[in-house]
Each structure stands twice: as C-alpha cells, then as structure tokens.
Scaffold this active site. Structure first.
Site, PDB file in Angstrom:
ATOM      1  N   LYS A 201       0.822  -1.227   0.000  1.00  0.00           N
ATOM      2  CA  LYS A 201       0.000   0.000   0.000  1.00  0.00           C
ATOM      3  C   LYS A 201       0.849   1.266   0.000  1.00  0.00           C
ATOM      4  O   LYS A 201       2.018   1.247   0.355  1.00  0.00           O
ATOM      5  CB  LYS A 201      -0.997  -0.052   1.162  1.00  0.00           C
ATOM      6  CG  LYS A 201      -2.103  -1.058   0.836  1.00  0.00           C
ATOM      7  CD  LYS A 201      -3.229  -1.084   1.815  1.00  0.00           C
ATOM      8  CE  LYS A 201      -4.284  -2.087   1.313  1.00  0.00           C
ATOM      9  NZ  LYS A 201      -5.288  -2.407   2.313  1.00  0.00           N
ATOM     10  N   ARG A 236      -3.450 -10.150   4.929  1.00  0.00           N
ATOM     11  CA  ARG A 236      -3.860 -10.224   3.518  1.00  0.00           C
ATOM     12  C   ARG A 236      -2.709  -9.686   2.685  1.00  0.00           C
ATOM     13  O   ARG A 236      -2.361  -8.513   2.808  1.00  0.00           O
ATOM     14  CB  ARG A 236      -5.126  -9.390   3.322  1.00  0.00           C
ATOM     15  CG  ARG A 236      -5.670  -9.400   1.899  1.00  0.00           C
ATOM     16  CD  ARG A 236      -6.901  -8.506   1.806  1.00  0.00           C
ATOM     17  NE  ARG A 236      -7.464  -8.511   0.470  1.00  0.00           N
ATOM     18  CZ  ARG A 236      -7.024  -7.763  -0.532  1.00  0.00           C
ATOM     19  NH1 ARG A 236      -6.006  -6.945  -0.358  1.00  0.00           N
ATOM     20  NH2 ARG A 236      -7.591  -7.836  -1.717  1.00  0.00           N
TER      21      ARG A 236
HETATM   22  N1  HH2 Z   1      -7.347  -4.047   0.789  1.00  0.00           N
HETATM   23  C1  HH2 Z   1      -7.659  -4.060  -0.514  1.00  0.00           C
HETATM   24  C2  HH2 Z   1      -8.743  -4.816  -0.969  1.00  0.00           C
HETATM   25  N2  HH2 Z   1      -9.470  -5.569  -0.120  1.00  0.00           N
HETATM   26  N3  HH2 Z   1      -9.861  -6.380   2.059  1.00  0.00           N
HETATM   27  C3  HH2 Z   1      -9.552  -6.403   3.362  1.00  0.00           C
HETATM   28  N4  HH2 Z   1     -10.254  -7.172   4.217  1.00  0.00           N
HETATM   29  N5  HH2 Z   1      -8.519  -5.655   3.867  1.00  0.00           N
HETATM   30  C4  HH2 Z   1      -7.758  -4.856   3.063  1.00  0.00           C
HETATM   31  O1  HH2 Z   1      -6.842  -4.169   3.588  1.00  0.00           O
HETATM   32  C5  HH2 Z   1      -8.066  -4.812   1.670  1.00  0.00           C
HETATM   33  C6  HH2 Z   1      -9.148  -5.599   1.205  1.00  0.00           C
HETATM   34  C7  HH2 Z   1      -6.862  -3.274  -1.489  1.00  0.00           C
HETATM   35  O2  HH2 Z   1      -5.832  -4.029  -2.042  1.00  0.00           O
HETATM   36  P1  HH2 Z   1      -5.852  -4.763  -3.471  1.00  0.00           P
HETATM   37  O3  HH2 Z   1      -6.922  -5.807  -3.517  1.00  0.00           O
HETATM   38  O4  HH2 Z   1      -4.506  -5.263  -3.778  1.00  0.00           O
HETATM   39  O5  HH2 Z   1      -6.128  -3.600  -4.494  1.00  0.00           O
HETATM   40  P2  HH2 Z   1      -7.392  -3.200  -5.355  1.00  0.00           P
HETATM   41  O6  HH2 Z   1      -8.485  -2.847  -4.415  1.00  0.00           O
HETATM   42  O7  HH2 Z   1      -6.891  -2.025  -6.180  1.00  0.00           O
HETATM   43  O8  HH2 Z   1      -7.779  -4.366  -6.226  1.00  0.00           O
END
Ligand code: HH2
Length: 260
Positions: A201, A236
C-alpha cells in the site's frame, strides 16, 4: 493458533499493484493455485478494484470475472470473495467461497443466510473519493467502535465466523494507518479475530522514500510481521511465499511462540 495468510487475487484491469496481471481466467486460476502451494490458507478473489479513485464495476461484469475463478479454486483452497455487492457475494458462495471479505462492512446478512464467514472492514467514504481529505478525532477509537458494532450485529444475525479489519489505506492518511498499526492491540482486545492488509500500500511507499508499488516487499513483510506479533490472526498479502517465511522465522525467534 498460528496466524493465517490470505493471498490476494485481483481479477481486475485496474488494481493498484497487479492491474491486468490476472484478468485472464487461466492466469488467475494458476496464480491462485500457486499461492495455495506457497502456503496461503485463503485465496481472496476480487473483481472490482477498491484503490483510491477506482470507478465502480457493474454487477454482471464482476460476476463474470470472479465466478469461474472461485469455482476452479474452491476444491483446492479456502476461497474468500472480496466484494461489496450482495449478489456477487451470494453467487460466489454458491460457487464455493466460504468467506465474504466485505470492504463495505454491510453484507453480514449474506453470510448469515449462506453460512459463510464474514470479514468486516472499516472504510471512511468510498473508493472514488476516500483519500481526498480523511479526518478523524480519534482514528483508533472510531475504527474500533465501528467494527465492534458491526461484529455484534453480525453475531446477532447468526454469523458464526466474524473477522474485523481496520482497512489500512481506506480513507486514511499515512499517520492514520500508522496509529492503527501501533495500537492494533486495541482491536485484538475486542476478542474478534483481526485481519490486516498492508501489502504494497501507498503509505509503505511514502515511508520508504517514494518506493514504487513494485518495490514495497520489505515494508509489506515488516508490517505483516508486526501485525501478527501484535495478535492479528490473518494478514492479507500479495507475496504469499515471502510472508509465510517471514512469519515462520519470526515465530522461531519469538519467546511467545507465534507459530505457523
Ligand atoms: N485491501 C484491498 C482490498 N481488499 N480487504 C480487506 N479485508 N482488507 C484490506 O486491507 C483490503 C481488502 C486493497 O488491495 P488490493 O486488492 O490489492 O487492491 P485493489 O483494491 O486495487 O484491487
């Protein structure tokens, strides 16, 4: 109990760190299986990016992206569905997911109806605008209060497995994120199992002097180890193999024996 590792599988063209890498169905399935082999306890399948500024995806498109991937992975590894839409969550559970990872913290009725577990994540605002000017009087107290209320509502509705997540980066500045990580014990003390997602992040990039998203493994590992040392029960992450190893090595040297 050993901390769990949730591997991120973004079946999206616009996620912040792996945009487009796994939009192809076969590539997504292969990556999910690889994360399971690398030690992921859960693979978190998402079809809509929640990065700051992301545009919403319509329901049919989100289903089209995630359902075949969920179905292919579910016989091999526990699958969670990362969505804010009830219909997508329901369809994913029907396709084999057993955990609803809910960035809107509002889908506990789906978990109650289907018998799936539920992750309630805190977010201030919504992805399109959440990073414009997030403000709190007391970020730790406000996040904790919100999550405890949500967890209690879910338990009352009959959800048997409820996780809480501070939502690192979701309507939060670098300082807000750091306060939540420093005082993670305040969430752990609630008795609800805590999941934390710091992986790649942007605050890690800022802290590392402007490291791009492709160069944030060290910060991701350091914060994952910090989180489990503070009592988080799941992290995660994008980089499953290195995280599993980092947690194991930390456990080997820990007097309290966080183990995996
Ligand atoms: N962060 C993201 C997405 N889902 N779910 C939980 N429970 N906790 C988190 O911190 C979290 C989440 C964001 O990360 P990512 O899926 O890599 O990115 P994007 O939302 O751009 O697909």
């Amino acid at each position: 109990m050993a901390p769990l590792v949730m591997g991120v599988l973004n079946v999206t063209p616009d996620s912040f760190s792996d945009a487009g890498c796994f939009l192809d169905r076969e590539a997504a399935i292969a990556h999910g299986l690889a994360m399971a082999r690398a030690g992921a306890d859960v693979v978190d399948v998402g079809g809509e990016s929640t990065r700051p500024g992301a545009e919403p995806v319509d329901e049919a498109e989100e289903r089209h992206r995630v359902l075949p991937v969920v179905e292919a992975l579910a016989p091999h590894v526990r699958v969670s569905i990362d969505t804010g839409k009830a219909a997508v969550a329901e369809a994913a559970v029907a396709a084999g997911a057993t955990l609803v990872n809910d960035v809107t913290a509002s889908l506990h009725p789906v978990a109650a109806d289907t018998g799936a577990g539920w992750v309630a994540m805190h977010m201030q605002g919504e992805p399109r605008t959440m990073q414009r000017d997030p403000r709190y009087d007391d970020v730790v107290g406000e996040v904790r209060g919100f999550l405890v209320e949500r967890a209690e509502a879910a338990a009352e509705a009959g959800v048997g497995e409820v996780w809480i997540d501070p939502g690192i980066g979701f309507g939060k500045t670098k300082e807000h994120n750091l306060s939540l990580l420093r005082r993670l014990s305040s969430l752990v003390e609630t008795g609800h199992p805590v999941v934390v997602g710091t992986s790649r992040k942007s605050f890690l990039g800022i802290l590392a002097g402007g490291a791009p998203v492709t160069d944030r493994l060290e910060g991701s590992l350091a914060t994952a180890v910090h989180a489990v040392s503070q009592g988080a029960r799941m992290v995660r992450v994008h980089d499953v193999g290195p995280t599993v190893q980092a947690i194991r090595l930390t456990a080997a040297g820990s007097p309290t024996g966080v183990s995996r």
